[in-house]
Design an enzyme around this catalytic site. Structure first.
Site, PDB file in Angstrom:
ATOM      1  N   ALA A   1      -5.511  -4.184   1.077  1.00  0.00           N
ATOM      2  CA  ALA A   1      -5.967  -5.573   1.151  1.00  0.00           C
ATOM      3  C   ALA A   1      -4.743  -6.451   1.420  1.00  0.00           C
ATOM      4  O   ALA A   1      -4.111  -6.967   0.495  1.00  0.00           O
ATOM      5  CB  ALA A   1      -6.660  -5.966  -0.136  1.00  0.00           C
ATOM      6  N   GLU A   2      -4.410  -6.620   2.694  1.00  0.00           N
ATOM      7  CA  GLU A   2      -3.185  -7.325   3.054  1.00  0.00           C
ATOM      8  C   GLU A   2      -3.186  -8.781   2.601  1.00  0.00           C
ATOM      9  O   GLU A   2      -2.130  -9.330   2.252  1.00  0.00           O
ATOM     10  CB  GLU A   2      -2.957  -7.244   4.570  1.00  0.00           C
ATOM     11  CG  GLU A   2      -2.496  -5.881   5.073  1.00  0.00           C
ATOM     12  CD  GLU A   2      -3.634  -4.876   5.189  1.00  0.00           C
ATOM     13  OE1 GLU A   2      -4.805  -5.271   5.021  1.00  0.00           O
ATOM     14  OE2 GLU A   2      -3.349  -3.690   5.455  1.00  0.00           O
TER      15      GLU A   2
ATOM     16  N   HIS B   1      -1.501   0.293  16.120  1.00  0.00           N
ATOM     17  CA  HIS B   1      -0.237   0.587  15.433  1.00  0.00           C
ATOM     18  C   HIS B   1       0.958   0.309  16.333  1.00  0.00           C
ATOM     19  O   HIS B   1       1.999   0.956  16.204  1.00  0.00           O
ATOM     20  CB  HIS B   1      -0.196   2.053  14.980  1.00  0.00           C
ATOM     21  CG  HIS B   1      -1.238   2.399  13.969  1.00  0.00           C
ATOM     22  ND1 HIS B   1      -2.523   2.719  14.310  1.00  0.00           N
ATOM     23  CD2 HIS B   1      -1.189   2.454  12.617  1.00  0.00           C
ATOM     24  CE1 HIS B   1      -3.221   2.973  13.214  1.00  0.00           C
ATOM     25  NE2 HIS B   1      -2.439   2.816  12.177  1.00  0.00           N
TER      26      HIS B   1
ATOM     27  N   GLN C   1       1.914  -2.273   6.038  1.00  0.00           N
ATOM     28  CA  GLN C   1       2.213  -0.957   6.605  1.00  0.00           C
ATOM     29  C   GLN C   1       2.475  -0.983   8.112  1.00  0.00           C
ATOM     30  O   GLN C   1       3.362  -0.289   8.602  1.00  0.00           O
ATOM     31  CB  GLN C   1       1.079   0.020   6.290  1.00  0.00           C
ATOM     32  CG  GLN C   1       1.134   0.553   4.886  1.00  0.00           C
ATOM     33  CD  GLN C   1       0.267   1.779   4.689  1.00  0.00           C
ATOM     34  OE1 GLN C   1      -0.576   2.094   5.543  1.00  0.00           O
ATOM     35  NE2 GLN C   1       0.459   2.466   3.587  1.00  0.00           N
ATOM     36  N   PHE C   2       1.677  -1.752   8.846  1.00  0.00           N
ATOM     37  CA  PHE C   2       1.857  -1.881  10.290  1.00  0.00           C
ATOM     38  C   PHE C   2       1.576  -3.331  10.672  1.00  0.00           C
ATOM     39  O   PHE C   2       0.700  -3.975  10.096  1.00  0.00           O
ATOM     40  CB  PHE C   2       0.918  -0.955  11.068  1.00  0.00           C
ATOM     41  CG  PHE C   2       1.192   0.515  10.853  1.00  0.00           C
ATOM     42  CD1 PHE C   2       2.122   1.186  11.645  1.00  0.00           C
ATOM     43  CD2 PHE C   2       0.533   1.201   9.860  1.00  0.00           C
ATOM     44  CE1 PHE C   2       2.379   2.529  11.442  1.00  0.00           C
ATOM     45  CE2 PHE C   2       0.787   2.549   9.653  1.00  0.00           C
ATOM     46  CZ  PHE C   2       1.719   3.212  10.441  1.00  0.00           C
TER      47      PHE C   2
ATOM     48  N   GLU D   1       0.840  -1.198   0.000  1.00  0.00           N
ATOM     49  CA  GLU D   1       0.000   0.000   0.000  1.00  0.00           C
ATOM     50  C   GLU D   1       0.877   1.250   0.000  1.00  0.00           C
ATOM     51  O   GLU D   1       1.719   1.423   0.888  1.00  0.00           O
ATOM     52  CB  GLU D   1      -0.908  -0.026   1.228  1.00  0.00           C
ATOM     53  CG  GLU D   1      -1.836  -1.227   1.238  1.00  0.00           C
ATOM     54  CD  GLU D   1      -2.287  -1.623   2.637  1.00  0.00           C
ATOM     55  OE1 GLU D   1      -1.977  -0.882   3.590  1.00  0.00           O
ATOM     56  OE2 GLU D   1      -2.922  -2.684   2.771  1.00  0.00           O
TER      57      GLU D   1
ATOM     58  N   PRO E   1      -5.056 -10.123   8.348  1.00  0.00           N
ATOM     59  CA  PRO E   1      -5.734 -10.597   7.131  1.00  0.00           C
ATOM     60  C   PRO E   1      -4.809 -11.405   6.222  1.00  0.00           C
ATOM     61  O   PRO E   1      -5.282 -12.211   5.420  1.00  0.00           O
ATOM     62  CB  PRO E   1      -6.180  -9.290   6.452  1.00  0.00           C
ATOM     63  CG  PRO E   1      -6.255  -8.297   7.553  1.00  0.00           C
ATOM     64  CD  PRO E   1      -5.138  -8.662   8.490  1.00  0.00           C
TER      65      PRO E   1
ATOM     66  N   ASP F   1       0.024  -4.517  13.009  1.00  0.00           N
ATOM     67  CA  ASP F   1      -1.348  -4.727  13.472  1.00  0.00           C
ATOM     68  C   ASP F   1      -2.287  -5.161  12.353  1.00  0.00           C
ATOM     69  O   ASP F   1      -3.375  -5.672  12.626  1.00  0.00           O
ATOM     70  CB  ASP F   1      -1.877  -3.448  14.112  1.00  0.00           C
ATOM     71  CG  ASP F   1      -0.873  -2.829  15.057  1.00  0.00           C
ATOM     72  OD1 ASP F   1       0.204  -2.417  14.571  1.00  0.00           O
ATOM     73  OD2 ASP F   1      -1.145  -2.762  16.261  1.00  0.00           O
ATOM     74  N   PHE F   2      -1.870  -4.949  11.101  1.00  0.00           N
ATOM     75  CA  PHE F   2      -2.738  -5.279   9.965  1.00  0.00           C
ATOM     76  C   PHE F   2      -2.241  -6.493   9.192  1.00  0.00           C
ATOM     77  O   PHE F   2      -2.646  -6.705   8.053  1.00  0.00           O
ATOM     78  CB  PHE F   2      -2.855  -4.062   9.042  1.00  0.00           C
ATOM     79  CG  PHE F   2      -3.342  -2.835   9.744  1.00  0.00           C
ATOM     80  CD1 PHE F   2      -4.564  -2.834  10.394  1.00  0.00           C
ATOM     81  CD2 PHE F   2      -2.563  -1.692   9.799  1.00  0.00           C
ATOM     82  CE1 PHE F   2      -5.007  -1.711  11.069  1.00  0.00           C
ATOM     83  CE2 PHE F   2      -3.001  -0.563  10.471  1.00  0.00           C
ATOM     84  CZ  PHE F   2      -4.224  -0.569  11.111  1.00  0.00           C
TER      85      PHE F   2
END
Length: 327
Positions: free
Chosen positions: A59-60, A129, A82-83, A29, A89, A85-86
């Site tokens: 959309a990981e 984050h 990006q982080f 992203e 998925p 925490d994501f």
């Protein structure tokens, strides 16, 4: 050698590998025109074009899944989440698919992909984050998990990860990105995956750590030195595979062990380090193995006071070292 930040070293590693090997590409992203949320790929799209620097939707799962497919086809994708925490998925694509392909195909199918994931707290990122996810990844056979602490290690280990034929999770602590600087050689070099580094020699206590906490550990060791306690600081650098030889050599040398990491203590990497030492260096120990780290909480609070309570720091590590020294 020039002094560079961690994020500059990471950018340089990717840049050199992409120039040297046309199979290397990045996707994630905002990695294109923006250059990534932390600007790790700034300027890449102008040099390598949209075919090798791909902006993806938020959309990981697709970022990881597409990377697996690209790796199957012989390319060497570097995916950016990006982080940390994501990454959830993308969990099924990474753990359910990438980690099992080489084993499941009896070695016929390699998965040469790197997933770069910024992680960790101390930046007031709040609940979504700030997570330290290495404990979840550590429990996955088939993955290699890297946690550099310095710019030198970050560049050398990332270049080694990109050239590796296995899926590699490259965890980058956000607070070190621009806060930590150090000398980085110009040009090509690699640091072998699976080799720890003794960042400070000592004789009374072994202190094992990685990432941001490794820097706090060095500061705490320097304080204890003034109090007459010699602390050896070992930077694990690679969590999977762990460098058992270096871990055991240090534990046998000092006889006292402290393991410090930002992630939750329960079920964390420190538990495995402690088990290794208990199994193969028990007769050398002069005290119980100690661990310190994040509390048994499901996430990090946004309030600065609560984040500070959650995070390790040189004061907390120094206190644990004094307790162990006095045992």
């Amino acid at each position: 050698m020039a002094a560079k930040s961690v994020i500059e070293a990471i950018r340089e590693a990717m840049l050199e590998e992409m120039r040297a090997d046309s199979r290397v590409m990045v996707l994630g992203e905002d990695v294109g025109k923006r250059g990534g949320v932390f600007l790790a790929t700034q300027g890449f799209i102008e040099e390598f074009g949209e075919a090798r620097v791909i902006d993806t939707p938020l959309a990981e799962a697709s970022i990881a899944g597409i990377s697996v497919g690209l790796a199957f086809k012989g390319l060497r994708p570097i995916a950016e989440i990006q982080f940390s925490d994501f990454w959830w998925p993308a969990c099924n694509q990474i753990i359910g698919e990438a980690s099992r392909a080489h084993y499941g195909s009896n070695g016929a199918l390699s998965v040469p992909m790197v997933v770069r994931i910024p992680y960790g707290g101390g930046v007031l990122g709040g609940l979504y984050h700030s997570q330290s996810i290495e404990g979840y990844l550590y429990n996955t056979p088939g993955l290699k998990v890297i946690t550099p602490a310095t710019p030198y290690d970050a560049k050398g280990l990332l270049k080694a990860s990109i050239r590796d034929n296995n899926p590699v999770i490259f965890l980058e602590h956000k607070k070190t990105y621009r806060a930590v600087r150090g000398e980085v050689p110009d040009g090509d070099y690699i640091i072998p995956i699976g080799v720890a580094d003794v960042k400070r020699q000592g004789s009374d206590i072994s202190l094992f750590s990685y990432g941001l906490t490794m820097h706090y550990s060095l500061e705490a060791a320097a304080r204890l030195e003034k109090e007459g306690v010699s602390v050896e600081v070992v930077d694990l650098r690679t969590l999977r595979p762990l460098d058992k030889d270096t871990i055991l050599a240090s534990a046998r040398k000092t006889g006292k062990v402290l393991i410090a990491h930002e992630a939750n203590v329960i079920g964390g990497v420190g538990a495995e380090v402690a088990a290794i030492i208990a199994a193969d260096a028990f007769e050398y120990l002069d005290a119980p193995i100690h661990r310190i780290g994040g509390p048994d909480a499901p996430g990090m609070a946004f309030a600065p006071t609560l984040e500070s309570a959650y995070m390790l720091n040189p004061d907390k590590i120094s206190a644990a070292l004094r307790e162990l020294a006095a045992y």
